[in-house]
Scaffold this motif. Structure first.
Motif, PDB file in Angstrom:
ATOM      1  N   ASP A  39      33.350  50.166  56.192  1.00 62.18           N
ATOM      2  CA  ASP A  39      32.836  50.366  54.846  1.00 62.18           C
ATOM      3  C   ASP A  39      33.991  50.335  53.853  1.00 62.18           C
ATOM      4  N   ILE A  40      33.727  49.850  52.649  1.00 59.53           N
ATOM      5  CA  ILE A  40      34.748  49.891  51.599  1.00 59.53           C
ATOM      6  C   ILE A  40      35.042  51.357  51.292  1.00 59.53           C
ATOM      7  N   PRO A  41      36.293  51.796  51.395  1.00 55.99           N
ATOM      8  CA  PRO A  41      36.593  53.215  51.162  1.00 55.99           C
ATOM      9  C   PRO A  41      36.412  53.591  49.702  1.00 55.99           C
ATOM     10  N   GLN A  42      36.041  54.823  49.478  1.00 58.24           N
ATOM     11  CA  GLN A  42      35.897  55.342  48.127  1.00 58.24           C
ATOM     12  C   GLN A  42      37.101  56.210  47.799  1.00 58.24           C
ATOM     13  N   PRO A  43      37.812  55.918  46.715  1.00 60.52           N
ATOM     14  CA  PRO A  43      39.017  56.695  46.398  1.00 60.52           C
ATOM     15  C   PRO A  43      38.698  58.148  46.079  1.00 60.52           C
ATOM     16  N   GLN A  44      39.516  59.034  46.610  1.00 60.31           N
ATOM     17  CA  GLN A  44      39.371  60.473  46.396  1.00 60.31           C
ATOM     18  C   GLN A  44      40.596  60.998  45.646  1.00 60.31           C
ATOM     19  N   GLY A  45      40.431  62.081  44.925  1.00 59.47           N
ATOM     20  CA  GLY A  45      41.567  62.720  44.260  1.00 59.47           C
ATOM     21  C   GLY A  45      42.326  61.753  43.377  1.00 59.47           C
ATOM     22  N   THR A  46      43.621  61.570  43.672  1.00 59.03           N
ATOM     23  CA  THR A  46      44.472  60.680  42.868  1.00 59.03           C
ATOM     24  C   THR A  46      44.478  59.246  43.398  1.00 59.03           C
ATOM     25  N   GLU A  47      43.689  58.957  44.404  1.00 56.83           N
ATOM     26  CA  GLU A  47      43.738  57.649  45.044  1.00 56.83           C
ATOM     27  C   GLU A  47      43.205  56.533  44.149  1.00 56.83           C
ATOM     28  N   VAL A  48      43.673  55.318  44.455  1.00 58.66           N
ATOM     29  CA  VAL A  48      43.240  54.115  43.750  1.00 58.66           C
ATOM     30  C   VAL A  48      42.794  53.098  44.802  1.00 58.66           C
ATOM     31  N   LEU A  49      41.679  52.432  44.538  1.00 57.05           N
ATOM     32  CA  LEU A  49      41.198  51.378  45.429  1.00 57.05           C
ATOM     33  C   LEU A  49      41.634  50.035  44.871  1.00 57.05           C
TER      34      LEU A  49
ATOM     35  N   THR B 126      46.014  48.971  60.392  1.00 60.73           N
ATOM     36  CA  THR B 126      46.033  47.709  59.647  1.00 60.73           C
ATOM     37  C   THR B 126      47.445  47.486  59.116  1.00 60.73           C
ATOM     38  N   PRO B 127      48.167  46.451  59.596  1.00 56.06           N
ATOM     39  CA  PRO B 127      49.533  46.221  59.105  1.00 56.06           C
ATOM     40  C   PRO B 127      49.558  45.590  57.713  1.00 56.06           C
ATOM     41  N   SER B 128      50.756  45.289  57.289  1.00 61.47           N
ATOM     42  CA  SER B 128      51.175  44.646  56.034  1.00 61.47           C
ATOM     43  C   SER B 128      51.456  45.662  54.948  1.00 61.47           C
ATOM     44  N   HIS B 129      52.723  45.642  54.533  1.00 65.57           N
ATOM     45  CA  HIS B 129      53.187  46.519  53.465  1.00 65.57           C
ATOM     46  C   HIS B 129      53.578  45.730  52.220  1.00 65.57           C
ATOM     47  N   GLU B 130      53.456  44.396  52.255  1.00 65.65           N
ATOM     48  CA  GLU B 130      53.717  43.569  51.068  1.00 65.65           C
ATOM     49  C   GLU B 130      52.368  43.224  50.436  1.00 65.65           C
ATOM     50  N   ILE B 131      51.925  44.066  49.530  1.00 66.24           N
ATOM     51  CA  ILE B 131      50.547  43.996  49.048  1.00 66.24           C
ATOM     52  C   ILE B 131      50.517  43.821  47.532  1.00 66.24           C
ATOM     53  N   SER B 132      49.750  42.855  47.075  1.00 63.06           N
ATOM     54  CA  SER B 132      49.413  42.781  45.656  1.00 63.06           C
ATOM     55  C   SER B 132      47.900  42.664  45.555  1.00 63.06           C
ATOM     56  N   GLY B 133      47.359  43.210  44.477  1.00 65.71           N
ATOM     57  CA  GLY B 133      45.911  43.187  44.345  1.00 65.71           C
ATOM     58  C   GLY B 133      45.441  43.712  43.009  1.00 65.71           C
ATOM     59  N   GLU B 134      44.144  43.839  42.901  1.00 62.12           N
ATOM     60  CA  GLU B 134      43.489  44.234  41.647  1.00 62.12           C
ATOM     61  C   GLU B 134      42.859  45.614  41.803  1.00 62.12           C
ATOM     62  N   VAL B 135      43.113  46.475  40.837  1.00 61.16           N
ATOM     63  CA  VAL B 135      42.524  47.812  40.840  1.00 61.16           C
ATOM     64  C   VAL B 135      41.031  47.701  40.541  1.00 61.16           C
ATOM     65  N   VAL B 136      40.200  48.257  41.440  1.00 62.45           N
ATOM     66  CA  VAL B 136      38.751  48.182  41.241  1.00 62.45           C
ATOM     67  C   VAL B 136      38.099  49.550  41.095  1.00 62.45           C
ATOM     68  N   ALA B 137      38.790  50.625  41.474  1.00 63.20           N
ATOM     69  CA  ALA B 137      38.229  51.971  41.336  1.00 63.20           C
ATOM     70  C   ALA B 137      39.355  52.983  41.469  1.00 63.20           C
ATOM     71  N   ALA B 138      39.109  54.193  40.969  1.00 65.99           N
ATOM     72  CA  ALA B 138      40.106  55.260  41.034  1.00 65.99           C
ATOM     73  C   ALA B 138      39.413  56.595  41.244  1.00 65.99           C
ATOM     74  N   GLY B 139      40.104  57.510  41.916  1.00 64.39           N
ATOM     75  CA  GLY B 139      39.576  58.841  42.145  1.00 64.39           C
ATOM     76  C   GLY B 139      39.544  59.664  40.872  1.00 64.39           C
ATOM     77  N   PRO B 140      38.844  60.798  40.902  1.00 64.66           N
ATOM     78  CA  PRO B 140      38.673  61.603  39.681  1.00 64.66           C
ATOM     79  C   PRO B 140      39.951  62.213  39.144  1.00 64.66           C
ATOM     80  N   ASP B 141      40.982  62.325  39.972  1.00 60.24           N
ATOM     81  CA  ASP B 141      42.238  62.949  39.535  1.00 60.24           C
ATOM     82  C   ASP B 141      43.366  61.940  39.339  1.00 60.24           C
ATOM     83  N   ALA B 142      43.023  60.662  39.305  1.00 65.22           N
ATOM     84  CA  ALA B 142      44.051  59.622  39.200  1.00 65.22           C
ATOM     85  C   ALA B 142      44.583  59.458  37.784  1.00 65.22           C
ATOM     86  N   GLY B 143      43.926  60.073  36.810  1.00 66.66           N
ATOM     87  CA  GLY B 143      44.362  59.920  35.423  1.00 66.66           C
ATOM     88  C   GLY B 143      43.908  58.591  34.862  1.00 66.66           C
TER      89      GLY B 143
END
Length: 350
Positions: free
Chosen positions: A19-29, A69-86
Motif C-alpha cells: 500500500d502507498i504509505p501515509q506520512p505521519q508526524g513530520t514525514e513527507v511522501l 528496498t535499496p537505493s539512496h540516490e533519490i529524486s522525486g515529487e512531494v505528494v503529501a506530508a504529515g501533520p507536523d511537517a510544517g
C-alpha cells in the motif's frame, strides 16, 4: 505501489506490492522520479563488506532486517506530508538527502548525520528509492531541484556529495597540484567536475578499464593511467613531479590502496572513499617518517548536498553521464554494475 526489495542476500531483488504509505508526524511522501544505482547497493544486495583476510562484515550481524528496498540516490515529487511537517510545498521536485541520523548523538548535533552512531539512512536501514514512493522523515532532507533534471540530479545524493565532501578534505592542496583519482566510474567522473568547480589544478585518473580511462579524459582529466601497469606508481610519481600530494581512492581495495601509498610524496594525503574491501600491511614508521595522512570519508552532509546542487544549478558542475533504465530492469542493472559494464551512473525510473 511497487517495491523492488532484497529479500534474500545474493538473490535477485523481488517485486513486492505494498500500500502507498501515509506520512505521519513530520514525514513527507515523495513520488520517486529517479533512483540511482550505487556500488553500496551491490554490497547490500550481497549482504556483506569484505574486510580482507577472509573476514566479512555481515549486514545481518549489524541488525539489518529484510526485506529492504535499496537505493539512496533519490529524486522525486512531494505528494503529501504529515501533520507536523510544517509548511511543505506539494509538487516540489527535490533530491533527497538520504544520510539520516538519530538527531541526538554528538555527530548529529555537529550537523554530521552521515556518521551518526545510530544511522537511519534511506536505502540502507530504511526503505529507499527502488519503489514508486518513499517516505522521508522530515522535509528538511529535501533539496529543491528547480530547473534541474531529476534523473541527472539523483546521483548527487551519493556519487556527487561523496566526492564533493572527500575533495574538500584536501583543502588547499587541490590548488597546489593535480589530485590523483583512483577509479573512473561515476564518482571518478564527478570528481573531475568538482575539481573544476572548486578551481583545482585538475585530476590524474587511474583505472584498470581502458573505456573508463577514455571517458575520464573526455571529461577533462589531465592524464589517465592504467592501474595494472607494472610501473603505474612510477607513472603517477612522474605525472605529479615527484609523488602525489593528494590521492583520492574511490575504489578502496587492497591493490588501489597499495598503489596510493606507493605513489604518495612525503607529506602526502590519502583519502579513502571506496568500499570494495580488502586489507593492507603498512610499516608503522613510514607514517611519521614520510609523513603520511590517511583519512576515511563517508558520503557527505546535508549542507554539502545543498552546496553541490547550487553549483550544478549555476552551471559550475555538469552531471556525470547517466543511463536511465525502467525500474523493472533493476536486476539487470545490478548485474551490469557488478560486472563493471557501467560508464558513469545508472538511474532507474519508475
Amino acid at each position: 505501489m511497487r517495491c523492488f526489495c532484497v529479500t534474500h542476500y545474493g538473490q535477485p531483488l523481488e517485486l513486492i506490492e505494498k500500500d502507498i504509505p501515509q506520512p505521519q508526524g513530520t514525514e513527507v511522501l515523495v513520488r520517486v522520479k529517479a533512483a540511482g544505482l550505487c556500488h553500496s547497493d551491490l554490497h547490500i544486495w550481497e549482504g556483506y563488506y569484505d574486510l580482507g583476510g577472509g573476514k566479512k562484515l555481515m549486514f545481518a550481524d549489524r541488525g539489518l532486517k529484510l526485506p529492504l528496498t535499496p537505493s539512496h540516490e533519490i529524486s522525486g515529487e512531494v505528494v503529501a506530508a504529515g501533520p507536523d511537517a510544517g509548511p511543505v510545498q506539494i509538487g516540489l521536485v527535490a533530491v533527497v538527502h538520504p544520510w539520516i541520523g538519530c538527531g541526538q548523538c554528538a555527530a548529529c548535533r555537529r550537523g554530521e548525520e552521515n556518521i551518526c552512531v545510530k544511522p537511519q539512512s534511506l536505502g540502507a536501514v530504511r526503505d529507499g528509492g527502488f519503489a514508486d514512493y518513499v517516505i522521508v522523515p522530515h522535509p528538511r532532507y529535501l533539496v529543491d531541484l528547480s530547473g534541474l533534471d531529476p534523473v541527472k540530479a539523483a546521483p548527487l545524493a551519493c556519487a556527487g556529495v561523496t566526492t564533493y565532501s572527500a575533495i574538500k578534505k584536501f583543502g588547499e592542496r587541490i590548488h597546489e597540484g593535480p589530485i590523483v583519482v583512483i577509479g573512473a566510474g561515476g564518482l571518478g567522473l564527478m570528481a573531475i567536475e568538482v575539481l573544476k568547480a572548486l578551481g583545482g589544478k585538475g585530476a590524474i585518473v587511474v583505472d584498470v578499464d581502458a573505456t573508463k580511462r577514455d571517458a575520464a579524459q573526455q571529461a577533462g582529466a589531465l592524464a589517465a593511467i592504467d592501474a595494472r601497469a607494472p610501473d603505474a606508481a612510477q607513472q603517477i610519481i612522474q605525472a605529479t613531479d615527484g609523488g602525489a600530494r593528494a590521492v583520492l581512492d574511490l575504489v578502496g581495495a587492497t591493490p588501489t590502496m597499495t598503489l596510493a601509498l606507493d605513489s604518495s610524496a612525503r607529506g602526502g594525503h590519502v583519502v579513502v572513499v571506496g568500499l570494495m574491501g580488502g586489507d593492507i600491511t603498512l610499516s608503522l614508521p613510514v607514517i611519521p617518517m614520510k609523513p603520511l595522512r590517511i583519512e576515511g570519508s563517508y558520503v557527505g552532509t546535508l549542507p554539502e548536498l545543498r552546496e553541490l546542487v547550487a553549483l550544478m544549478r549555476d552551471g559550475k558542475i555538469q552531471p556525470t553521464p547517466v543511463r536511465s533504465r525502467p525500474l523493472d530492469e533493476v536486476n539487470d542493472a545490478l548485474i551490469a554494475l557488478s560486472q563493471g559494464k557501467v560508464i558513469g551512473r545508472t538511474v532507474l525510473v519508475p
